[in-house]
Design a protein around this motif. Structure first.
Motif, PDB file in Angstrom:
ATOM      1  N   VAL A  23       0.692  -1.098   0.040  1.00 27.65           N
ATOM      2  CA  VAL A  23      -0.096   0.297  -0.043  1.00 27.65           C
ATOM      3  C   VAL A  23       0.916   1.187  -0.063  1.00 27.65           C
ATOM      4  O   VAL A  23       1.741   1.411   1.044  1.00 27.65           O
ATOM      5  CB  VAL A  23      -0.844   0.031   1.183  1.00 27.65           C
ATOM      6  CG1 VAL A  23      -1.780   1.247   1.180  1.00 27.65           C
ATOM      7  CG2 VAL A  23      -1.632  -1.215   1.271  1.00 27.65           C
ATOM      8  N   PRO A  24       0.762   2.063  -0.916  1.00 25.30           N
ATOM      9  CA  PRO A  24       1.694   3.147  -1.004  1.00 25.30           C
ATOM     10  C   PRO A  24       1.504   4.143   0.178  1.00 25.30           C
ATOM     11  O   PRO A  24       0.217   4.316   0.593  1.00 25.30           O
ATOM     12  CB  PRO A  24       1.327   3.891  -2.504  1.00 25.30           C
ATOM     13  CG  PRO A  24       0.767   2.923  -3.131  1.00 25.30           C
ATOM     14  CD  PRO A  24       0.012   2.031  -2.390  1.00 25.30           C
ATOM     15  N   LEU A  25       2.565   4.610   0.578  1.00 27.60           N
ATOM     16  CA  LEU A  25       2.624   5.594   1.734  1.00 27.60           C
ATOM     17  C   LEU A  25       1.568   6.754   1.450  1.00 27.60           C
ATOM     18  O   LEU A  25       1.313   7.338   0.264  1.00 27.60           O
ATOM     19  CB  LEU A  25       3.950   6.333   2.112  1.00 27.60           C
ATOM     20  CG  LEU A  25       4.848   5.624   2.637  1.00 27.60           C
ATOM     21  CD1 LEU A  25       6.200   6.262   2.878  1.00 27.60           C
ATOM     22  CD2 LEU A  25       4.471   5.060   4.121  1.00 27.60           C
ATOM     23  N   PHE A  26       0.799   7.276   2.389  1.00 32.46           N
ATOM     24  CA  PHE A  26      -0.214   8.375   2.391  1.00 32.46           C
ATOM     25  C   PHE A  26      -1.325   7.899   1.460  1.00 32.46           C
ATOM     26  O   PHE A  26      -2.295   8.968   1.359  1.00 32.46           O
ATOM     27  CB  PHE A  26       0.517   9.585   1.957  1.00 32.46           C
ATOM     28  CG  PHE A  26       1.555   9.950   2.602  1.00 32.46           C
ATOM     29  CD1 PHE A  26       1.629  10.517   3.892  1.00 32.46           C
ATOM     30  CD2 PHE A  26       3.125   9.967   2.020  1.00 32.46           C
ATOM     31  CE1 PHE A  26       2.867  10.635   4.792  1.00 32.46           C
ATOM     32  CE2 PHE A  26       4.169  10.175   2.948  1.00 32.46           C
ATOM     33  CZ  PHE A  26       4.156  10.576   4.076  1.00 32.46           C
ATOM     34  N   THR A  27      -1.520   6.825   1.317  1.00 31.37           N
ATOM     35  CA  THR A  27      -3.012   6.258   0.674  1.00 31.37           C
ATOM     36  C   THR A  27      -4.083   6.431   1.908  1.00 31.37           C
ATOM     37  O   THR A  27      -3.807   6.083   3.092  1.00 31.37           O
ATOM     38  CB  THR A  27      -2.744   4.879   0.284  1.00 31.37           C
ATOM     39  OG1 THR A  27      -2.001   4.715  -0.962  1.00 31.37           O
ATOM     40  CG2 THR A  27      -4.180   4.295  -0.491  1.00 31.37           C
ATOM     41  N   GLU A  28      -5.159   6.943   1.300  1.00 37.19           N
ATOM     42  CA  GLU A  28      -6.164   7.340   2.412  1.00 37.19           C
ATOM     43  C   GLU A  28      -6.621   5.952   2.822  1.00 37.19           C
ATOM     44  O   GLU A  28      -7.070   4.711   1.951  1.00 37.19           O
ATOM     45  CB  GLU A  28      -7.410   7.900   1.700  1.00 37.19           C
ATOM     46  CG  GLU A  28      -8.616   8.395   2.809  1.00 37.19           C
ATOM     47  CD  GLU A  28      -9.323   9.336   2.034  1.00 37.19           C
ATOM     48  OE1 GLU A  28     -10.481   9.536   2.874  1.00 37.19           O
ATOM     49  OE2 GLU A  28      -9.127   9.988   1.222  1.00 37.19           O
ATOM     50  N   LEU A  36     -11.839  11.113   8.783  1.00 34.09           N
ATOM     51  CA  LEU A  36     -11.591  11.414   7.579  1.00 34.09           C
ATOM     52  C   LEU A  36     -10.116  11.785   7.160  1.00 34.09           C
ATOM     53  O   LEU A  36      -9.593  12.143   8.067  1.00 34.09           O
ATOM     54  CB  LEU A  36     -12.599  12.441   6.648  1.00 34.09           C
ATOM     55  CG  LEU A  36     -14.046  12.070   6.639  1.00 34.09           C
ATOM     56  CD1 LEU A  36     -14.804  12.897   6.173  1.00 34.09           C
ATOM     57  CD2 LEU A  36     -14.335  10.670   6.111  1.00 34.09           C
ATOM     58  N   ALA A  37      -9.730  11.243   6.094  1.00 33.92           N
ATOM     59  CA  ALA A  37      -8.295  11.870   5.703  1.00 33.92           C
ATOM     60  C   ALA A  37      -7.113  11.203   6.555  1.00 33.92           C
ATOM     61  O   ALA A  37      -6.129  11.591   6.765  1.00 33.92           O
ATOM     62  CB  ALA A  37      -7.991  13.318   5.759  1.00 33.92           C
ATOM     63  N   ARG A  38      -7.488   9.963   7.009  1.00 31.79           N
ATOM     64  CA  ARG A  38      -6.438   8.930   7.820  1.00 31.79           C
ATOM     65  C   ARG A  38      -5.874   8.573   6.538  1.00 31.79           C
ATOM     66  O   ARG A  38      -6.279   7.709   5.828  1.00 31.79           O
ATOM     67  CB  ARG A  38      -7.367   7.885   8.537  1.00 31.79           C
ATOM     68  CG  ARG A  38      -6.552   7.030   9.282  1.00 31.79           C
ATOM     69  CD  ARG A  38      -5.897   7.542  10.559  1.00 31.79           C
ATOM     70  NE  ARG A  38      -6.562   7.979  11.751  1.00 31.79           N
ATOM     71  CZ  ARG A  38      -6.755   7.123  12.588  1.00 31.79           C
ATOM     72  NH1 ARG A  38      -6.779   5.846  12.747  1.00 31.79           N
ATOM     73  NH2 ARG A  38      -7.381   7.530  13.840  1.00 31.79           N
ATOM     74  N   ARG A  39      -4.413   8.474   6.882  1.00 34.28           N
ATOM     75  CA  ARG A  39      -3.539   8.099   5.726  1.00 34.28           C
ATOM     76  C   ARG A  39      -2.568   7.130   6.134  1.00 34.28           C
ATOM     77  O   ARG A  39      -2.356   6.891   7.345  1.00 34.28           O
ATOM     78  CB  ARG A  39      -2.580   9.145   5.238  1.00 34.28           C
ATOM     79  CG  ARG A  39      -3.635  10.451   4.546  1.00 34.28           C
ATOM     80  CD  ARG A  39      -3.930  10.204   3.241  1.00 34.28           C
ATOM     81  NE  ARG A  39      -4.948  11.445   2.919  1.00 34.28           N
ATOM     82  CZ  ARG A  39      -5.184  11.343   1.658  1.00 34.28           C
ATOM     83  NH1 ARG A  39      -4.986  10.346   0.841  1.00 34.28           N
ATOM     84  NH2 ARG A  39      -6.037  12.384   1.440  1.00 34.28           N
ATOM     85  N   ASN A  40      -2.111   6.208   5.178  1.00 33.79           N
ATOM     86  CA  ASN A  40      -1.237   5.075   5.407  1.00 33.79           C
ATOM     87  C   ASN A  40       0.098   5.996   5.613  1.00 33.79           C
ATOM     88  O   ASN A  40       0.567   6.787   4.877  1.00 33.79           O
ATOM     89  CB  ASN A  40      -0.980   4.314   4.411  1.00 33.79           C
ATOM     90  CG  ASN A  40       0.111   3.123   4.489  1.00 33.79           C
ATOM     91  OD1 ASN A  40       0.742   3.021   5.657  1.00 33.79           O
ATOM     92  ND2 ASN A  40       0.553   2.849   3.509  1.00 33.79           N
TER      93      ASN A  40
END
Length: 82
Positions: A23-28, A36-40
């Protein structure tokens, strides 16, 4: 390979595999409701894609299990075609 006990003349081939889903970094991220806007931000536990294939010489059945909540429909059709 093992012999089929119901039809001893039919050989059943079985295979299985697993790989880690990157999972790419900063993927929601999905499933956080009001957050909302919780990112990897990195890997806590790896996500896996696992599959098993069964082939009797005429028919093939493939079972795929993903540690995912959802998948893009176009990607799902790509997997089916492969």
């Amino acid at each position: 390979m093992s012999k089929n006990k119901i039809h001893p003349d039919v050989e059943l081939k079985v295979g299985c595999s697993e790989s880690i889903v990157d999972v790419p970094l900063f993927t929601e991220l999905y499933g956080y409701g009001p957050f909302l806007a919780r990112r990897n931000r990195g890997i806590h536990d790896p996500l896996y894609c696992r599959c098993a294939s069964f082939y009797d010489g005429q028919n093939r059945v493939v079972i795929i299990s993903n540690d995912l909540v959802t998948m893009d429909p176009e990607r799902a059709w790509d997997v089916r075609r492969e």
